[in-house]
Scaffold this active site. Structure first.
Site, PDB file in Angstrom:
ATOM      1  N   ALA A 153       0.835  -1.223   0.020  1.00 49.37           N
ATOM      2  CA  ALA A 153       0.046   0.017  -0.026  1.00 49.37           C
ATOM      3  C   ALA A 153       0.895   1.214  -0.099  1.00 49.37           C
ATOM      4  O   ALA A 153       0.573   2.166  -0.932  1.00 49.37           O
ATOM      5  CB  ALA A 153      -1.066  -0.200   1.198  1.00 49.37           C
ATOM      6  N   GLU A 154       1.829   1.318   0.732  1.00 46.97           N
ATOM      7  CA  GLU A 154       2.438   2.560   0.995  1.00 46.97           C
ATOM      8  C   GLU A 154       3.446   2.754  -0.277  1.00 46.97           C
ATOM      9  O   GLU A 154       3.968   3.623  -0.632  1.00 46.97           O
ATOM     10  CB  GLU A 154       3.400   2.614   2.346  1.00 46.97           C
ATOM     11  CG  GLU A 154       2.626   2.404   3.592  1.00 46.97           C
ATOM     12  CD  GLU A 154       2.407   0.985   3.971  1.00 46.97           C
ATOM     13  OE1 GLU A 154       2.736  -0.022   3.111  1.00 46.97           O
ATOM     14  OE2 GLU A 154       1.921   0.688   5.256  1.00 46.97           O
ATOM     15  N   LYS A 164     -13.731   6.763   1.700  1.00 47.42           N
ATOM     16  CA  LYS A 164     -13.777   6.369   0.346  1.00 47.42           C
ATOM     17  C   LYS A 164     -14.863   5.330   0.134  1.00 47.42           C
ATOM     18  O   LYS A 164     -15.278   4.398   0.600  1.00 47.42           O
ATOM     19  CB  LYS A 164     -12.367   5.505   0.029  1.00 47.42           C
ATOM     20  CG  LYS A 164     -11.059   6.329   0.172  1.00 47.42           C
ATOM     21  CD  LYS A 164      -9.691   5.364   0.007  1.00 47.42           C
ATOM     22  CE  LYS A 164      -8.983   5.395   1.205  1.00 47.42           C
ATOM     23  NZ  LYS A 164      -7.730   4.719   0.759  1.00 47.42           N
ATOM     24  N   GLY A 222     -15.516   4.151  -3.290  1.00 48.10           N
ATOM     25  CA  GLY A 222     -15.484   3.516  -4.508  1.00 48.10           C
ATOM     26  C   GLY A 222     -16.220   4.395  -5.588  1.00 48.10           C
ATOM     27  O   GLY A 222     -16.029   5.288  -5.958  1.00 48.10           O
ATOM     28  N   ALA A 252     -16.523  10.042  -2.780  1.00 48.20           N
ATOM     29  CA  ALA A 252     -15.835  10.071  -1.310  1.00 48.20           C
ATOM     30  C   ALA A 252     -16.698  11.269  -0.613  1.00 48.20           C
ATOM     31  O   ALA A 252     -17.101  12.035  -1.136  1.00 48.20           O
ATOM     32  CB  ALA A 252     -14.307  10.284  -1.461  1.00 48.20           C
ATOM     33  N   GLY A 271      -5.652  -1.278  -5.225  1.00 49.56           N
ATOM     34  CA  GLY A 271      -4.428  -0.287  -5.328  1.00 49.56           C
ATOM     35  C   GLY A 271      -5.290   0.998  -5.494  1.00 49.56           C
ATOM     36  O   GLY A 271      -4.699   1.951  -5.618  1.00 49.56           O
ATOM     37  N   GLY A 294      -7.475   2.518  -3.590  1.00 47.74           N
ATOM     38  CA  GLY A 294      -7.611   3.212  -2.315  1.00 47.74           C
ATOM     39  C   GLY A 294      -6.261   4.135  -2.098  1.00 47.74           C
ATOM     40  O   GLY A 294      -6.109   5.286  -1.686  1.00 47.74           O
ATOM     41  N   ASP A 295      -5.118   3.189  -2.502  1.00 48.63           N
ATOM     42  CA  ASP A 295      -3.701   3.821  -2.496  1.00 48.63           C
ATOM     43  C   ASP A 295      -3.542   5.071  -3.397  1.00 48.63           C
ATOM     44  O   ASP A 295      -3.020   6.185  -3.153  1.00 48.63           O
ATOM     45  CB  ASP A 295      -2.634   2.795  -2.569  1.00 48.63           C
ATOM     46  CG  ASP A 295      -2.698   1.578  -1.930  1.00 48.63           C
ATOM     47  OD1 ASP A 295      -3.175   1.698  -0.633  1.00 48.63           O
ATOM     48  OD2 ASP A 295      -2.502   0.578  -2.287  1.00 48.63           O
ATOM     49  N   ASN A 334      -9.989  11.170  -6.327  1.00 54.34           N
ATOM     50  CA  ASN A 334     -11.069  10.255  -7.113  1.00 54.34           C
ATOM     51  C   ASN A 334     -10.559  10.102  -8.692  1.00 54.34           C
ATOM     52  O   ASN A 334     -10.904   8.847  -8.978  1.00 54.34           O
ATOM     53  CB  ASN A 334     -12.638  10.959  -7.286  1.00 54.34           C
ATOM     54  CG  ASN A 334     -13.176  10.595  -6.045  1.00 54.34           C
ATOM     55  OD1 ASN A 334     -13.094   9.718  -5.360  1.00 54.34           O
ATOM     56  ND2 ASN A 334     -14.054  11.776  -5.463  1.00 54.34           N
TER      57      ASN A 334
HETATM   58  O1  KDG Z   1      -3.805  -1.553  -1.127  1.00 56.18           O
HETATM   59  C1  KDG Z   1      -3.258  -2.805  -1.874  1.00 56.18           C
HETATM   60  C2  KDG Z   1      -2.401  -3.444  -0.811  1.00 56.18           C
HETATM   61  O2  KDG Z   1      -3.410  -4.056  -0.108  1.00 56.18           O
HETATM   62  C3  KDG Z   1      -1.610  -4.397  -1.556  1.00 56.18           C
HETATM   63  O3  KDG Z   1      -0.616  -3.910  -2.466  1.00 56.18           O
HETATM   64  C4  KDG Z   1      -0.741  -5.273  -0.651  1.00 56.18           C
HETATM   65  O4  KDG Z   1      -0.071  -3.917   0.795  1.00 56.18           O
HETATM   66  C5  KDG Z   1      -0.697  -5.076   0.513  1.00 56.18           C
HETATM   67  C6  KDG Z   1      -1.131  -5.763   1.688  1.00 56.18           C
HETATM   68  O5  KDG Z   1      -0.455  -5.811   2.693  1.00 56.18           O
HETATM   69  O6  KDG Z   1      -2.322  -6.266   1.529  1.00 56.18           O
END
Ligand code: KDG
Length: 326
Positions: free
Chosen positions: A40-41, A233, A235, A239, A264, A266-267, A291
């Site tokens: 995610a990060e 969020k 979807g 939002a 991905g 949300g990221d 968005n």
């Molecule tokens: O937000 C997407 C993430 O969930 C994915 O890239 C994997 O970081 C991740 C995880 O720990 O689930």
């Protein structure tokens, strides 16, 4: 010699290799997989880098080919990887996921004991971005504290340093039920939200932190924990955000003709929101940009593939497509 551009954002977590099924369908029937980079990060870091912001990524990868692939990918995207350590003795974490057109996709994690899960406060202490003419923003998620005690301590340390440096702190709740239970996550989410300036999450994740409610109520409750802004969020519904001054903003999503891969999104949303805020845009504009980034992300397979660059984002926001070659 020209001076290096100043780091604006610091983030930390576990970057993994993701093996994503090449075709939609259940995992049991998925025979071919594409290798992507996820986490995610790291997705947020790449999203910000594509929009022209300089991000330091703090983490660990194993001394293996997957670790090398992650380093090359993040470096190639323009992320500052000076805080990403190659750790001998533990493998790079891997996740495997199916692609489903209907319903949520099954994810398998191979990350227990991984190099990334051994992230520790000393990784944070050694990283650039917190001292002197340091970064302005720290982004953390609820995934990293679920990885190990040392990873949770690393997040705490980063928040402590960011606070001392007067940085803005954003938290994306990112509940991962394969890593911990709701009962374990809830108090940690609340403790993190109390120390963050911006809290985001989907309604399901926010409900784990503050109890069930409609999106506006959830956002208000997150603000009541201490943040100046909370974003839920939604979807395809866009939002909703609440601010400490009591105001609430609803922002519609960009219509996407075909969702190819929602993971991905949300990221990407977080990256768009942070970028816009760093650029001095107001909440309404930040939500619009967020968005748009989320919509771009779901239109490509893989967590990072669809993250827009600045020109793509401007086109999306203007509602124009590029030239069509016939
Ligand atoms: O937000 C997407 C993430 O969930 C994915 O890239 C994997 O970081 C991740 C995880 O720990 O689930």
């Amino acid at each position: 010699m020209s001076e290096a551009a100043p780091v604006e954002v610091v983030t930390l977590g576990e970057c993994l290799v993701a093996l994503v099924a090449s075709a939609p369908g259940p995992l049991a029937e998925s025979a071919a997989f594409e290798r992507h980079i996820a986490g995610a990060e790291a997705n947020v870091a790449v999203g910000l880098a594509r929009l022209g912001h300089l991000v330091v990524y703090i983490g660990r990868v194993g001394a293996d080919g997957f670790g090398t692939a992650i380093l090359r990918k993040l470096r190639g995207e323009g992320v500052d990887v000076s805080g990403l350590t190659v750790a001998a003795g533990a493998p790079t974490g891997v996740l495997i996921r199916e692609r489903r057109v209907l319903g949520p996709s099954q994810v398998l994690y191979y990350r227990a004991g991984s190099a990334g899960s051994q992230l520790a406060p000393e990784d944070v202490d050694a990283a650039t971005g917190f001292r002197g003419a340091g970064a302005r923003w720290l982004h953390v998620t609820g995934i990293t504290p679920a990885l190990s005690a040392s990873a949770r301590a690393a997040v705490d340390r980063a928040i402590e340093l960011a606070r001392a440096a007067g940085m803005t702190i954003s938290l994306d709740l990112n509940l991962r039920r394969r890593l911990w239970s709701e009962a374990e996550a809830a108090p940690v989410f609340r403790a993190l939200a109390e120390r963050a300036d911006v809290v985001m999450g989907d309604a399901d994740e926010a409900a784990v932190a503050v109890g069930a409610g409609d999106p506006e109520t959830l956002a208000r409750r997150l603000v009541a924990l201490g943040a100046s802004t909370a974003v839920i969020k939604l979807g395809a519904e866009g939002a909703v955000a609440a601010r400490r001054d009591g105001s609430v903003v609803h922002s519609p999503a960009l219509a996407v003709a075909q969702v190819l891969d929602p993971v991905g999104a949300g990221d990407a949303f977080a990256a768009g929101f942070i970028a816009a805020t760093l650029e001095g845009r107001g909440l309404e504009a930040a939500l619009r940009m967020a968005n748009a980034c989320g919509a771009a992300a779901v239109a490509a397979v893989g967590d990072m593939a669809g993250l827009p660059d600045r020109a793509e984002l401007e086109q999306l926001l203007a509602g124009t497509a590029g030239d069509t070659l016939r």
